[in-house]
Scaffold this motif. Sequence first.
Motif, PDB file in Angstrom:
ATOM      1  N   LEU A  57       0.819  -1.218   0.000  1.00 19.64           N
ATOM      2  CA  LEU A  57       0.000   0.000   0.000  1.00 19.64           C
ATOM      3  C   LEU A  57       0.848   1.261   0.000  1.00 19.64           C
ATOM      4  N   THR A  58       2.065   1.178   0.527  1.00 21.99           N
ATOM      5  CA  THR A  58       2.945   2.359   0.538  1.00 21.99           C
ATOM      6  C   THR A  58       3.970   2.310  -0.592  1.00 21.99           C
ATOM      7  N   GLY A  59       3.907   1.250  -1.421  1.00 20.88           N
ATOM      8  CA  GLY A  59       4.864   1.110  -2.512  1.00 20.88           C
ATOM      9  C   GLY A  59       4.295   1.553  -3.843  1.00 20.88           C
ATOM     10  N   GLU A  60       4.810   0.967  -4.907  1.00 17.37           N
ATOM     11  CA  GLU A  60       4.367   1.324  -6.249  1.00 17.37           C
ATOM     12  C   GLU A  60       3.142   0.514  -6.655  1.00 17.37           C
ATOM     13  N   ASP A  61       2.246   1.132  -7.396  1.00 20.16           N
ATOM     14  CA  ASP A  61       1.042   0.516  -7.937  1.00 20.16           C
ATOM     15  C   ASP A  61       0.204  -0.183  -6.864  1.00 20.16           C
ATOM     16  N   PRO A  62      -0.199   0.536  -5.793  1.00 18.79           N
ATOM     17  CA  PRO A  62      -1.015  -0.075  -4.741  1.00 18.79           C
ATOM     18  C   PRO A  62      -2.482  -0.154  -5.179  1.00 18.79           C
ATOM     19  N   PRO A  63      -3.295  -1.025  -4.546  1.00 15.61           N
ATOM     20  CA  PRO A  63      -4.735  -1.049  -4.837  1.00 15.61           C
ATOM     21  C   PRO A  63      -5.404   0.277  -4.484  1.00 15.61           C
ATOM     22  N   CYS A 115     -14.330  -5.669   7.401  1.00 14.97           N
ATOM     23  CA  CYS A 115     -13.767  -4.389   6.962  1.00 14.97           C
ATOM     24  C   CYS A 115     -12.644  -4.602   5.949  1.00 14.97           C
ATOM     25  N   ILE A 116     -11.808  -5.618   6.159  1.00 19.44           N
ATOM     26  CA  ILE A 116     -10.734  -5.907   5.205  1.00 19.44           C
ATOM     27  C   ILE A 116     -11.322  -6.291   3.851  1.00 19.44           C
ATOM     28  N   ILE A 117     -12.379  -7.097   3.874  1.00 15.23           N
ATOM     29  CA  ILE A 117     -13.019  -7.529   2.627  1.00 15.23           C
ATOM     30  C   ILE A 117     -13.560  -6.338   1.840  1.00 15.23           C
ATOM     31  N   CYS A 118     -14.098  -5.346   2.560  1.00 15.17           N
ATOM     32  CA  CYS A 118     -14.727  -4.190   1.912  1.00 15.17           C
ATOM     33  C   CYS A 118     -13.761  -3.028   1.688  1.00 15.17           C
ATOM     34  N   ALA A 119     -12.504  -3.129   2.139  1.00 11.90           N
ATOM     35  CA  ALA A 119     -11.600  -1.974   2.182  1.00 11.90           C
ATOM     36  C   ALA A 119     -11.313  -1.407   0.795  1.00 11.90           C
ATOM     37  N   ASN A 120     -11.497  -0.090   0.658  1.00 13.24           N
ATOM     38  CA  ASN A 120     -11.095   0.637  -0.555  1.00 13.24           C
ATOM     39  C   ASN A 120     -10.479   1.989  -0.212  1.00 13.24           C
ATOM     40  N   SER A 121     -10.175   2.195   1.093  1.00 11.89           N
ATOM     41  CA  SER A 121      -9.536   3.431   1.549  1.00 11.89           C
ATOM     42  C   SER A 121      -8.898   3.164   2.905  1.00 11.89           C
ATOM     43  N   PRO A 122      -7.987   4.030   3.343  1.00 12.44           N
ATOM     44  CA  PRO A 122      -7.346   3.815   4.657  1.00 12.44           C
ATOM     45  C   PRO A 122      -8.336   3.752   5.814  1.00 12.44           C
ATOM     46  N   MET A 123      -9.475   4.441   5.698  1.00 13.74           N
ATOM     47  CA  MET A 123     -10.430   4.466   6.805  1.00 13.74           C
ATOM     48  C   MET A 123     -10.940   3.063   7.142  1.00 13.74           C
ATOM     49  N   TRP A 124     -11.225   2.246   6.116  1.00 14.24           N
ATOM     50  CA  TRP A 124     -11.637   0.869   6.356  1.00 14.24           C
ATOM     51  C   TRP A 124     -10.556   0.107   7.126  1.00 14.24           C
ATOM     52  N   LEU A 125      -9.316   0.357   6.791  1.00 18.72           N
ATOM     53  CA  LEU A 125      -8.216  -0.330   7.464  1.00 18.72           C
ATOM     54  C   LEU A 125      -8.073   0.142   8.905  1.00 18.72           C
ATOM     55  N   TYR A 126      -8.296   1.437   9.144  1.00 20.57           N
ATOM     56  CA  TYR A 126      -8.267   1.939  10.517  1.00 20.57           C
ATOM     57  C   TYR A 126      -9.281   1.182  11.383  1.00 20.57           C
ATOM     58  N   VAL A 127     -10.513   1.081  10.882  1.00 23.44           N
ATOM     59  CA  VAL A 127     -11.577   0.420  11.643  1.00 23.44           C
ATOM     60  C   VAL A 127     -11.247  -1.056  11.857  1.00 23.44           C
ATOM     61  N   SER A 128     -10.743  -1.694  10.800  1.00 26.52           N
ATOM     62  CA  SER A 128     -10.385  -3.108  10.905  1.00 26.52           C
ATOM     63  C   SER A 128      -9.317  -3.325  11.963  1.00 26.52           C
ATOM     64  N   ARG A 129      -8.300  -2.494  11.973  1.00 29.08           N
ATOM     65  CA  ARG A 129      -7.205  -2.672  12.928  1.00 29.08           C
ATOM     66  C   ARG A 129      -7.667  -2.434  14.364  1.00 29.08           C
ATOM     67  N   ASN A 180       0.529 -13.116  -2.368  1.00 28.54           N
ATOM     68  CA  ASN A 180       0.014 -13.978  -3.426  1.00 28.54           C
ATOM     69  C   ASN A 180      -1.480 -13.863  -3.678  1.00 28.54           C
ATOM     70  N   MET A 181      -2.158 -12.947  -3.022  1.00 24.92           N
ATOM     71  CA  MET A 181      -3.592 -12.826  -3.259  1.00 24.92           C
ATOM     72  C   MET A 181      -4.075 -11.421  -2.937  1.00 24.92           C
ATOM     73  N   PRO A 182      -5.194 -11.006  -3.552  1.00 29.11           N
ATOM     74  CA  PRO A 182      -5.771  -9.701  -3.225  1.00 29.11           C
ATOM     75  C   PRO A 182      -6.228  -9.653  -1.773  1.00 29.11           C
ATOM     76  N   MET A 183      -6.311  -8.460  -1.243  1.00 29.19           N
ATOM     77  CA  MET A 183      -6.674  -8.260   0.154  1.00 29.19           C
ATOM     78  C   MET A 183      -8.058  -8.839   0.474  1.00 29.19           C
ATOM     79  N   MET A 184      -8.992  -8.768  -0.469  1.00 29.63           N
ATOM     80  CA  MET A 184     -10.344  -9.261  -0.220  1.00 29.63           C
ATOM     81  C   MET A 184     -10.340 -10.767   0.026  1.00 29.63           C
TER      82      MET A 184
END
Length: 489
Positions: A57-63, A115-129, A180-184
Amino acid sequence: MFTFTVQQRGGFEIKMAKIFGPLLQLWPQWFATLIVTLLTISIGLAIGWTSPYLAQLTGEDPPFRVTHDEGSWIASLLPLGRLLGAFVGSVLLECIGSKTSVLLTGLPMIFSWICIICANSPMWLYVSRIFSGVSMGMIFSCYPLYIGEISAPSIRGALVCLIINGFPLGTLFGNIMGPNMPMMYFGIISLIVTLCYMGIFPFLPQSPYYYVRNNDTKRAEQVIRWYYRKPDVRSEIEAVEHFIKSTNTMSLRERLAQIKEPKNRRSLIMITLLFMFMQLSGLNTIAFYMEIIIRKAMVTSITPSTLVMIVSSVCITIGWIGAYAIDRCGRRILLAASSFGVMVSMTLLGMHFFLLDQNYDPGNLEWLVIISLLMFGMMCFGLTPVPSTILSEIFPPDLKSLAGFVAGISSAGFAFVASRTYQPLVELISEQYVFWIYAVIIMISLIYSLTVVPETKGKTLQEIQDMMAARSATERSRGTRGESENTQT
């Protein structure tokens, strides 16, 4: 020759019986522990999620784009959620008992993976964590007491180690799945693991201590027969009744007064320090930032994600060795050996970055990083399982929930401090000094474990209380004798 062979075979069979006898006779205790381990594997997946996906997510070509500051919050919000989880777990423990509290620990993990399954922004990740952290805080507050109440003294330490080893096992699976797999898909698989736990654990019996506290001796005997697989449980039920009756039900104010007694105050300080050493040793820093650390260390002979998997595998292996050794070698030896290994690990890692700053060829230094990270697996030998094991043993029944709350809050607070300050400290003083600070902290842990931590191996909960009371009385008498000698002088 034939006689010698038969004798050898007989000795081998006796040794195997000693090793596997407790496993076969006390299989319900192992089974209950394995089910709880499903939950720690799920939480370990959340820990293992961090290293590969934070690098993506902090590198090149993140989702989707995550800044380094947002990444720092993503890493540290799990320990912050543990603060809330420790409070919730302690309240539930007091109100509904250890088994139901352990069961409800799975609910926040379900929300976290959704939340991880639905994540499309940092906010989803905040809630998940945060939800992951709540679950982690709850499980550390609840499971040591549950395991302490259902387990035989001969395998109590091994059962606690088994649950603790679920964290590195989940971390390994997360490190393998992440690249090896998408976050969802990662979230879906992890959610299934959590749902399996929630579906099986309710069918396990309550602990005998729960029924004795509620004056239901008949059901307590039935539960002991199931957990211990013995037709005659009179001695076990008498030990439980004696342990419960030795302390009376008290109000919160009375418990706070009791915790001030020298024996209990010393135990509480010891537990707080043990969890502090564990969290300030680099535990979360290495787990969350391992792939980023490897890239900054300029390791090229092996891909960062592969090295992360290898380190996680070593952690699991060392954790299993610790589970075998904790009821044979004792808590204090494991804690000291683990502290020494992690101290050397952090020293070598800091040395690597120091040499990089001195413009040494990174190709000649890669072995330092690899050896230091492999040695970091010694964390799972004693520093992670021993504090929880001792927490399950050294407090009387009326103080267990309060002690679990203090330990959970302390562990979560130090974990948040270590995680949140890593990136700012690196920017301020560079990596080598951060890792050397960790090494100094663990050196103190080594000294503390050898000089202060009591040995509880093989003792019943009542015997441990008697031992702690005797130690307190001995130290008080020494203090009184010293004061009288000073007065005479």
